[in-house]
Design a protein around this motif. Structure first.
Motif, PDB file in Angstrom:
ATOM      1  N   TYR A  68      97.015  11.548  16.358  1.00  9.87           N
ATOM      2  CA  TYR A  68      96.568  12.018  15.055  1.00  9.87           C
ATOM      3  C   TYR A  68      96.016  13.437  15.180  1.00  9.87           C
ATOM      4  N   PRO A  69      95.904  14.139  14.054  1.00 10.81           N
ATOM      5  CA  PRO A  69      95.382  15.516  14.093  1.00 10.81           C
ATOM      6  C   PRO A  69      93.995  15.632  14.707  1.00 10.81           C
ATOM      7  N   ASP A  70      93.219  14.541  14.669  1.00 11.62           N
ATOM      8  CA  ASP A  70      91.862  14.612  15.232  1.00 11.62           C
ATOM      9  C   ASP A  70      91.851  14.373  16.742  1.00 11.62           C
ATOM     10  N   GLY A  71      93.049  14.270  17.358  1.00  6.20           N
ATOM     11  CA  GLY A  71      93.118  14.117  18.808  1.00  6.20           C
ATOM     12  C   GLY A  71      93.048  12.685  19.302  1.00  6.20           C
ATOM     13  N   THR A  72      93.066  11.728  18.396  1.00  3.08           N
ATOM     14  CA  THR A  72      93.017  10.324  18.809  1.00  3.08           C
ATOM     15  C   THR A  72      94.413   9.710  18.756  1.00  3.08           C
TER      16      THR A  72
ATOM     17  N   ARG B 213      99.077   1.858  29.467  1.00  7.76           N
ATOM     18  CA  ARG B 213      98.846   3.258  29.828  1.00  7.76           C
ATOM     19  C   ARG B 213     100.047   3.924  30.512  1.00  7.76           C
ATOM     20  N   PRO B 214     100.707   3.292  31.533  1.00  7.23           N
ATOM     21  CA  PRO B 214     101.835   3.984  32.192  1.00  7.23           C
ATOM     22  C   PRO B 214     102.977   4.321  31.238  1.00  7.23           C
ATOM     23  N   MET B 215     103.315   3.407  30.322  1.00  8.28           N
ATOM     24  CA  MET B 215     104.408   3.670  29.394  1.00  8.28           C
ATOM     25  C   MET B 215     104.012   4.688  28.337  1.00  8.28           C
ATOM     26  N   ILE B 216     102.754   4.650  27.893  1.00  8.54           N
ATOM     27  CA  ILE B 216     102.299   5.620  26.892  1.00  8.54           C
ATOM     28  C   ILE B 216     102.249   7.016  27.519  1.00  8.54           C
ATOM     29  N   GLN B 217     101.821   7.108  28.778  1.00  4.49           N
ATOM     30  CA  GLN B 217     101.846   8.393  29.477  1.00  4.49           C
ATOM     31  C   GLN B 217     103.266   8.950  29.526  1.00  4.49           C
ATOM     32  N   ALA B 218     104.224   8.093  29.878  1.00  5.98           N
ATOM     33  CA  ALA B 218     105.617   8.530  29.988  1.00  5.98           C
ATOM     34  C   ALA B 218     106.176   8.918  28.619  1.00  5.98           C
ATOM     35  N   ALA B 219     105.871   8.116  27.585  1.00  6.68           N
ATOM     36  CA  ALA B 219     106.372   8.406  26.243  1.00  6.68           C
ATOM     37  C   ALA B 219     105.791   9.704  25.706  1.00  6.68           C
ATOM     38  N   LEU B 220     104.528   9.969  26.021  1.00  6.69           N
ATOM     39  CA  LEU B 220     103.892  11.213  25.590  1.00  6.69           C
ATOM     40  C   LEU B 220     104.547  12.407  26.294  1.00  6.69           C
ATOM     41  N   ALA B 221     104.822  12.257  27.585  1.00  6.44           N
ATOM     42  CA  ALA B 221     105.447  13.340  28.345  1.00  6.44           C
ATOM     43  C   ALA B 221     106.858  13.646  27.839  1.00  6.44           C
ATOM     44  N   GLU B 222     107.552  12.606  27.341  1.00  9.60           N
ATOM     45  CA  GLU B 222     108.910  12.775  26.832  1.00  9.60           C
ATOM     46  C   GLU B 222     108.936  13.246  25.377  1.00  9.60           C
ATOM     47  N   GLY B 223     107.761  13.369  24.777  1.00 12.74           N
ATOM     48  CA  GLY B 223     107.698  13.791  23.378  1.00 12.74           C
ATOM     49  C   GLY B 223     108.081  12.710  22.401  1.00 12.74           C
ATOM     50  N   ILE B 224     108.036  11.463  22.839  1.00 14.19           N
ATOM     51  CA  ILE B 224     108.426  10.346  21.983  1.00 14.19           C
ATOM     52  C   ILE B 224     107.308   9.971  21.025  1.00 14.19           C
ATOM     53  N   ILE B 225     106.069  10.111  21.459  1.00 12.70           N
ATOM     54  CA  ILE B 225     104.927   9.761  20.615  1.00 12.70           C
ATOM     55  C   ILE B 225     103.953  10.927  20.578  1.00 12.70           C
TER      56      ILE B 225
ATOM     57  N   GLU C 130      98.358   8.807  38.359  1.00 11.70           N
ATOM     58  CA  GLU C 130      96.956   8.724  37.948  1.00 11.70           C
ATOM     59  C   GLU C 130      96.597   9.756  36.885  1.00 11.70           C
ATOM     60  N   SER C 131      97.591  10.478  36.340  1.00 13.46           N
ATOM     61  CA  SER C 131      97.278  11.521  35.362  1.00 13.46           C
ATOM     62  C   SER C 131      96.655  10.911  34.121  1.00 13.46           C
ATOM     63  N   SER C 132      95.681  11.598  33.582  1.00 16.10           N
ATOM     64  CA  SER C 132      94.959  11.087  32.420  1.00 16.10           C
ATOM     65  C   SER C 132      95.642  11.540  31.140  1.00 16.10           C
ATOM     66  N   LEU C 133      95.382  10.796  30.088  1.00 15.70           N
ATOM     67  CA  LEU C 133      95.921  11.132  28.780  1.00 15.70           C
ATOM     68  C   LEU C 133      94.987  12.111  28.094  1.00 15.70           C
ATOM     69  N   SER C 134      95.541  12.847  27.153  1.00 19.73           N
ATOM     70  CA  SER C 134      94.749  13.881  26.491  1.00 19.73           C
ATOM     71  C   SER C 134      94.069  13.393  25.217  1.00 19.73           C
ATOM     72  N   PHE C 135      94.274  12.145  24.857  1.00 18.51           N
ATOM     73  CA  PHE C 135      93.674  11.635  23.628  1.00 18.51           C
ATOM     74  C   PHE C 135      92.163  11.465  23.793  1.00 18.51           C
TER      75      PHE C 135
END
Length: 244
Positions: A154-158, A139-151, A123-128
């Motif tokens: 943007y500089p504005d946090g989106t 959302r589950p795959m994007i959370q995992a990809a973000l945690a792995e440093g894969i994605i 249930e962890s939220s994303l920081s975007f």
């Protein structure tokens, strides 16, 4: 002299000859022919059934490709293989929509699957800042990809999940996810080389060196061109083959 035989089948004709062995020679009787009686009636014996052997079609390495809209499309063999590897999915059961432009969310999910990242079902939220616009299915795959440093965003946090991805963004996302660096041995020769931004040049060089991204017609890279679902699927299948 009389003798008896056992193990004979009913209603069967037999031809036989007896012989005797003495110290002087072997003596044979004349040939005899006899037919056995009908014998007791018994139900026929059914031989055991052997399950049929299914020989796979050599042209179909896995299950038949389900996407009806890929018929006669240039990407069909690669997309069908990518689907069998769970790299890509259709927009529904029978449609892949190969010519539809792919969004950043869709590409991030495909990339994570190609890298065999396990979905984060927590249930962890994303920081975007725009996390609410990320579809629930992604959302589950994007959370995992973000945690792995894969994605990253943007500089504005989106993250801009619904924005279609350009070819230079795709090249950058791939290069960053793999932490690749250019070998410096290949010079780009695209006819529109001058239109590739300076910041994107290393990323385009990296993916070109590895044969992941190719030019379009007239040897153009089209850096700000939108990427289709077919192009993304083929590219990620190439990545899968490099890794495996």
């Amino acid at each position: 002299m009389s003798f008896s035989l056992t193990g004979l089948l009913p209603s069967t004709t037999y031809h036989a000859r007896a012989y005797a062995v003495t110290d002087q020679a072997t003596r044979y009787s004349s040939n005899i022919t006899f037919t056995t009686g009908a014998g007791p009636t018994s139900p026929p014996t059914t031989p055991p059934t052997t399950p049929p052997v299914v020989v796979p079609d050599p042209d179909l390495p896995g299950a038949a490709c389900p996407f009806m809209d890929l018929e006669n499309h240039w990407s069909k063999p690669d997309i069908c293989e990518a689907a069998s590897l769970d790299i890509v999915e259709g927009v529904d059961v029978n449609r892949f929509a190969p010519n539809v432009e792919i969004t950043r969310a869709e590409f991030a999910v495909m990339l994570a699957r190609a890298l065999q990242v396990s979905a984060n079902e927590g249930e962890s939220s994303l920081s975007f800042r725009d996390q609410e616009s990320i579809p629930a299915w992604a959302r589950p795959m994007i959370q995992a990809a973000l945690a792995e440093g894969i994605i990253d965003g943007y500089p504005d946090g989106t993250f801009r999940p619904q924005q279609t991805i350009t070819r230079i963004e795709m090249a950058a996302m791939l290069s960053k996810s793999m932490k690749w660096e250019t070998s410096g041995k290949q010079e780009l020769s695209f006819a529109d080389l001058a239109s590739i931004p300076v910041w994107a040049m290393p990323y385009v060089t990296i993916v070109s060196e590895r044969g992941l991204v190719q030019g379009r017609g007239d040897h153009l890279f089209v850096p700000r061109g939108k990427t289709t679902r077919a192009e993304a699927g083929v590219l990620l299948l190439r990545l899968w083959h490099i890794l495996h």
